[in-house]
Design a protein around this motif. Structure first.
Motif: not given
Length: 204
Positions: A115-120
């Motif tokens: 999730h957090e990588i995709v957001l980045h």
């Protein structure tokens, strides 16, 4: 372009953006530490798989890695910084997407990701505008090459497998796509991918 191929599905890591676990570990802990064994202890560990299935958050993973590796919170913070910051565009990938879209193909993304990588990545790059739809493992709790993630993509966006080509850098995922009836290309670089797509009748 052959009328039988209408859709191209892109993996993200090492297809659209660089994914280099050894580089990430070297930048975080030093090159001498970036042995294959240590790299696998981070990125082939069940913790990483749980994170990619969306079963834990990045913050939970950070705490667990600190405990398991015996490193500081600052070091783990640096690890996740480099996980994101190292994901630069793969040469030729954006051009490949632009050409495919210009040729009238429909583009999608299917990625084992966090999730957090995709957001980045969404904040950093605008290649997302080419994708009509995106499927991320953390949103489903399923990783490639499980056939369920491919069938979810096909069913969600009403795609015919025989009209769809999947690009992935891992042979097991290429075979997984073929097992559900999709065409698939083992991605090495954008130039070779274009040649393999042309062999399937896709001219871009």
């Amino acid at each position: 372009m052959s009328v039988s191929v209408r859709n191209i599905v892109f993996d993200l890591g090492n297809v659209v953006v660089r994914w280099d676990p050894a580089l990430i570990v070297a930048r975080t802990f030093g090159e001498a530490t970036a042995t294959p064994e240590f790299v696998r202890s981070i990125f082939a560990h069940p913790l990483w798989l749980e994170l990619n299935r969306g079963e834990i958050t990045e913050e939970q993973a950070k705490r667990a890695y600190c405990s398991r590796l015996g490193v500081t919170t600052d070091q783990i913070g640096q690890l996740f910084f480099h996980i994101k910051n190292s994901q630069t565009l793969v040469p030729g990938a954006l051009e490949l997407m632009e050409q495919a879209a210009a040729a009238g193909l429909r583009l999608f993304a299917l990625s084992d990701n966090v999730h957090e990588i995709v957001l980045h990545l969404r904040k950093t790059y605008d290649f997302w505008r080419y994708f009509e739809g995106v499927v991320i493992s953390a949103e489903l709790g399923i990783l490639k090459p499980d056939p369920r993630i491919f069938t979810h993509l096909l069913n969600t966006f009403v795609l015919e497998p025989k009209e769809t080509v999947f690009l992935d850098d891992l042979a097991r995922n290429v075979e997984g796509a073929r097992a559900v009836g999709m065409h698939a290309v083992h991605f090495i670089d954008a130039e070779r991918a274009a040649v393999e797509l042309e062999a399937l009748g896709v001219r871009i």
